[in-house]
Design a protein around this motif. Structure first.
Motif, mmCIF file in Angstrom:
data_model
loop_
_atom_site.group_PDB
_atom_site.id
_atom_site.type_symbol
_atom_site.label_atom_id
_atom_site.label_comp_id
_atom_site.label_asym_id
_atom_site.label_seq_id
_atom_site.Cartn_x
_atom_site.Cartn_y
_atom_site.Cartn_z
ATOM 1 N N LEU A 1 -1.935 -69.679 -15.639
ATOM 2 C CA LEU A 1 -0.999 -68.816 -16.577
ATOM 3 C C LEU A 1 -1.854 -67.635 -16.969
ATOM 4 O O LEU A 1 -2.754 -67.729 -17.456
ATOM 5 C CB LEU A 1 -0.425 -69.471 -17.601
ATOM 6 N N THR A 2 -1.076 -66.456 -16.995
ATOM 7 C CA THR A 2 -1.479 -65.225 -17.667
ATOM 8 C C THR A 2 -1.103 -65.301 -19.085
ATOM 9 O O THR A 2 0.154 -65.958 -19.380
ATOM 10 C CB THR A 2 -1.221 -63.995 -16.899
ATOM 11 N N ARG A 3 -1.361 -64.428 -19.796
ATOM 12 C CA ARG A 3 -0.850 -64.079 -21.345
ATOM 13 C C ARG A 3 0.443 -63.929 -21.219
ATOM 14 O O ARG A 3 1.443 -64.529 -22.211
ATOM 15 C CB ARG A 3 -1.523 -63.075 -22.076
ATOM 16 N N GLU A 4 0.907 -62.879 -20.306
ATOM 17 C CA GLU A 4 2.295 -62.594 -20.101
ATOM 18 C C GLU A 4 3.422 -63.700 -19.848
ATOM 19 O O GLU A 4 4.505 -63.523 -20.103
ATOM 20 C CB GLU A 4 2.481 -61.489 -19.227
ATOM 21 N N HIS A 5 2.636 -64.669 -19.301
ATOM 22 C CA HIS A 5 3.617 -65.927 -18.748
ATOM 23 C C HIS A 5 3.322 -67.301 -19.603
ATOM 24 O O HIS A 5 3.755 -68.096 -19.166
ATOM 25 C CB HIS A 5 3.362 -66.018 -17.195
ATOM 26 N N GLY A 6 2.800 -66.946 -20.932
ATOM 27 C CA GLY A 6 2.632 -68.121 -21.756
ATOM 28 C C GLY A 6 1.443 -69.027 -21.753
ATOM 29 O O GLY A 6 1.383 -70.175 -22.287
ATOM 30 N N ALA A 7 0.098 -68.392 -21.314
ATOM 31 C CA ALA A 7 -1.184 -69.179 -21.249
ATOM 32 C C ALA A 7 -1.277 -69.642 -22.716
ATOM 33 O O ALA A 7 -0.978 -69.042 -23.548
ATOM 34 C CB ALA A 7 -2.223 -68.373 -20.798
ATOM 35 N N PRO A 8 -2.056 -70.747 -22.780
ATOM 36 C CA PRO A 8 -2.453 -71.519 -21.748
ATOM 37 C C PRO A 8 -1.329 -73.050 -21.262
ATOM 38 O O PRO A 8 -1.562 -73.414 -20.352
ATOM 39 C CB PRO A 8 -3.476 -72.480 -22.425
ATOM 40 N N LEU A 9 -0.187 -72.907 -21.915
ATOM 41 C CA LEU A 9 0.867 -73.970 -21.722
ATOM 42 C C LEU A 9 2.176 -73.305 -22.149
ATOM 43 O O LEU A 9 2.473 -72.916 -23.343
ATOM 44 C CB LEU A 9 0.208 -75.247 -22.355
ATOM 45 N N ARG A 10 3.105 -73.575 -20.873
ATOM 46 C CA ARG A 10 4.064 -73.073 -21.317
ATOM 47 C C ARG A 10 5.374 -74.147 -20.724
ATOM 48 O O ARG A 10 5.010 -75.270 -20.206
ATOM 49 C CB ARG A 10 4.655 -71.938 -20.618
ATOM 50 N N LEU A 11 6.525 -74.078 -21.109
ATOM 51 C CA LEU A 11 7.728 -74.973 -20.721
ATOM 52 C C LEU A 11 8.498 -74.522 -19.452
ATOM 53 O O LEU A 11 8.676 -73.140 -19.422
ATOM 54 C CB LEU A 11 8.572 -75.285 -22.058
ATOM 55 N N TYR A 12 8.989 -75.396 -18.741
ATOM 56 C CA TYR A 12 9.739 -75.019 -17.607
ATOM 57 C C TYR A 12 11.043 -76.017 -17.509
ATOM 58 O O TYR A 12 10.660 -77.207 -17.296
ATOM 59 C CB TYR A 12 9.233 -74.801 -16.176
ATOM 60 N N LEU A 13 12.236 -75.559 -17.649
ATOM 61 C CA LEU A 13 13.408 -76.563 -17.649
ATOM 62 C C LEU A 13 14.200 -76.101 -16.337
ATOM 63 O O LEU A 13 14.909 -74.823 -16.306
ATOM 64 C CB LEU A 13 14.268 -76.312 -18.833
ATOM 65 N N ALA A 14 14.522 -76.774 -15.531
ATOM 66 C CA ALA A 14 15.405 -76.728 -14.311
ATOM 67 C C ALA A 14 16.782 -76.456 -14.485
ATOM 68 O O ALA A 14 17.451 -76.140 -14.013
ATOM 69 C CB ALA A 14 15.049 -77.700 -13.128
ATOM 70 N N VAL A 15 17.138 -77.206 -15.650
ATOM 71 C CA VAL A 15 18.524 -77.433 -16.322
ATOM 72 C C VAL A 15 18.811 -76.502 -17.276
ATOM 73 O O VAL A 15 20.149 -76.782 -17.678
ATOM 74 C CB VAL A 15 18.654 -78.804 -16.721
ATOM 75 N N LYS A 16 17.942 -75.592 -17.538
ATOM 76 C CA LYS A 16 18.428 -74.549 -18.590
ATOM 77 C C LYS A 16 18.111 -72.918 -18.105
ATOM 78 O O LYS A 16 17.411 -73.026 -17.198
ATOM 79 C CB LYS A 16 17.617 -74.848 -20.052
ATOM 80 N N TYR A 17 18.994 -72.205 -18.632
ATOM 81 C CA TYR A 17 18.512 -70.606 -18.497
ATOM 82 C C TYR A 17 17.085 -70.398 -18.846
ATOM 83 O O TYR A 17 16.498 -71.120 -19.605
ATOM 84 C CB TYR A 17 19.347 -69.871 -19.067
ATOM 85 N N GLY A 18 16.641 -69.437 -18.419
ATOM 86 C CA GLY A 18 15.137 -69.074 -18.712
ATOM 87 C C GLY A 18 14.830 -68.953 -19.982
ATOM 88 O O GLY A 18 13.383 -69.328 -20.526
ATOM 89 N N PHE A 19 15.645 -68.585 -20.930
ATOM 90 C CA PHE A 19 15.056 -68.228 -22.309
ATOM 91 C C PHE A 19 14.680 -69.573 -23.031
ATOM 92 O O PHE A 19 14.255 -69.536 -24.115
ATOM 93 C CB PHE A 19 16.014 -67.303 -23.102
ATOM 94 N N LYS A 20 15.273 -70.833 -22.405
ATOM 95 C CA LYS A 20 14.872 -71.979 -23.055
ATOM 96 C C LYS A 20 13.437 -72.365 -22.577
ATOM 97 O O LYS A 20 12.638 -73.257 -23.087
ATOM 98 C CB LYS A 20 15.769 -73.055 -22.779
ATOM 99 N N SER A 21 12.718 -71.794 -21.488
ATOM 100 C CA SER A 21 11.403 -72.226 -20.897
ATOM 101 C C SER A 21 10.352 -71.354 -21.818
ATOM 102 O O SER A 21 9.770 -70.617 -21.542
ATOM 103 C CB SER A 21 11.420 -71.889 -19.540
ATOM 104 N N LEU A 22 10.352 -72.068 -23.083
ATOM 105 C CA LEU A 22 9.181 -71.434 -23.989
ATOM 106 C C LEU A 22 7.844 -71.084 -23.269
ATOM 107 O O LEU A 22 7.112 -72.122 -22.632
ATOM 108 C CB LEU A 22 9.271 -72.356 -25.310
ATOM 109 N N LYS A 23 7.266 -69.996 -23.805
ATOM 110 C CA LYS A 23 5.749 -69.683 -23.356
ATOM 111 C C LYS A 23 5.141 -70.136 -24.534
ATOM 112 O O LYS A 23 5.372 -69.919 -25.675
ATOM 113 C CB LYS A 23 5.692 -68.415 -22.965
ATOM 114 N N HIS A 24 3.723 -70.157 -24.283
ATOM 115 C CA HIS A 24 2.588 -70.195 -25.344
ATOM 116 C C HIS A 24 2.903 -71.327 -26.282
ATOM 117 O O HIS A 24 3.082 -71.145 -27.426
ATOM 118 C CB HIS A 24 2.710 -68.935 -25.894
ATOM 119 N N ILE A 25 2.910 -72.631 -25.995
ATOM 120 C CA ILE A 25 3.310 -73.841 -26.736
ATOM 121 C C ILE A 25 2.479 -73.836 -27.828
ATOM 122 O O ILE A 25 1.308 -74.501 -27.318
ATOM 123 C CB ILE A 25 3.914 -75.007 -25.805
#
Length: 269
Positions: A220-244
């Motif tokens: 992951l790059t900074r822009e994509h939420g490094a070092p850890l982000r969320l991805y949810l296949a069952v939700k729209y993208g704004f729920k997939s939190l970056k940079h947890i």
């Protein structure tokens, strides 16, 4: 010939009268529709707000949520695709809450449970030690675009089982046999909590909900939420939190960044 001219003139006159009648009728119908639309808009915009949105709109979103929850199943999986469907670098969208400098080796995710004083800190390395999971699937944006992408990391379900999270008892969760022990919701946020999402527990524990450290097979790059982000296949993208930076389990429905700005809280697909 005179009779033909007379008949033609009569037809022309009748057609003109009919056109005038239809034109007046269309004008009246169109005007009435415009006034009705304006009245409905004024009613909506002046209606008492609920959670920052006019109550008719908010209750419509609530109905959509109840319908989506009724159709939800952990066995209902989003479609996946062959690797070659991934094209080019991942699209960047949204930078709220992202830090300028990230030290992945020292990064910790802080975990809290409603009603407990004890808190936990889980390192990225501890997350990465869990069984790996990879998905090539779609990220769907509420703005209307969709992109096939690769997400690599670990299942959120495996995280909560490994560290005995998400339960009131403090024991490892057993969603199938003891669902009543689970908290109802999950709140996730960036370290400064500038960006935050609220999730229902069922969606968080869906087998295609991942904590990711790679996208399109790259760290992951900074822009994509490094070092850890969320991805949810069952939700729209704004729920997939970056940079947890924070995960909190609770029974009260948590706030959500975009729901606070008028979007659907549930955001299910």
């Amino acid at each position: 010939m005179p009779d033909l001219k007379l008949a033609s003139a009569r037809l022309s006159s009748a057609a003109e009268l009919e056109m005038r009648r239809l034109t007046r009728r269309s004008f009246l119908v169109g005007g009435a529709a415009a006034l009705a639309g304006l009245g409905a808009w004024r009613w909506l915009t002046r209606a008492t707000p609920e959670d920052g949105l006019a109550w008719p709109l908010r209750r419509t979103l609530g109905l959509n949520q109840r319908l989506a929850e009724g159709l939800f199943s952990p066995r209902r999986l989003a479609p996946t695709f062959p690797d070659e469907r991934v094209q080019g670098p991942a699209r960047t969208n949204g930078l709220v809450g992202l830090s300028d400098n990230v030290d992945a080796a020292a990064w910790q995710v802080h975990v809290e449970h409603e009603g407990r004083d004890a808190k936990q800190a889980i390192t990225v390395r501890a997350v990465q030690d869990l069984p790996r999971a990879d998905l090539v699937t779609e990220l769907k944006c509420v703005e209307g675009w969709t992109e096939v992408m690769h997400f690599g990391g670990v299942r959120f379900l495996d995280l909560v089982k490994r560290f005995s999270l998400a339960t009131r008892s403090g024991r490892a969760p057993d969603p199938d046999n003891n669902p009543g022990d689970l908290y109802r919701y999950v709140y996730l946020a960036t370290p400064d909590q500038d960006y935050y999402v609220g999730l229902d527990m069922a969606s968080a524990l869906h087998p295609q909900t991942l904590l990711c450290d790679t996208m399109n097979w790259q760290p992951l790059t900074r822009e994509h939420g490094a070092p850890l982000r969320l991805y949810l296949a069952v939700k729209y993208g704004f729920k997939s939190l970056k940079h947890i930076g924070l995960i909190r389990f609770q029974d009260q429905r948590p706030p959500d960044y975009w729901a606070d700005r008028g979007y659907d809280w549930y955001a299910g697909l």
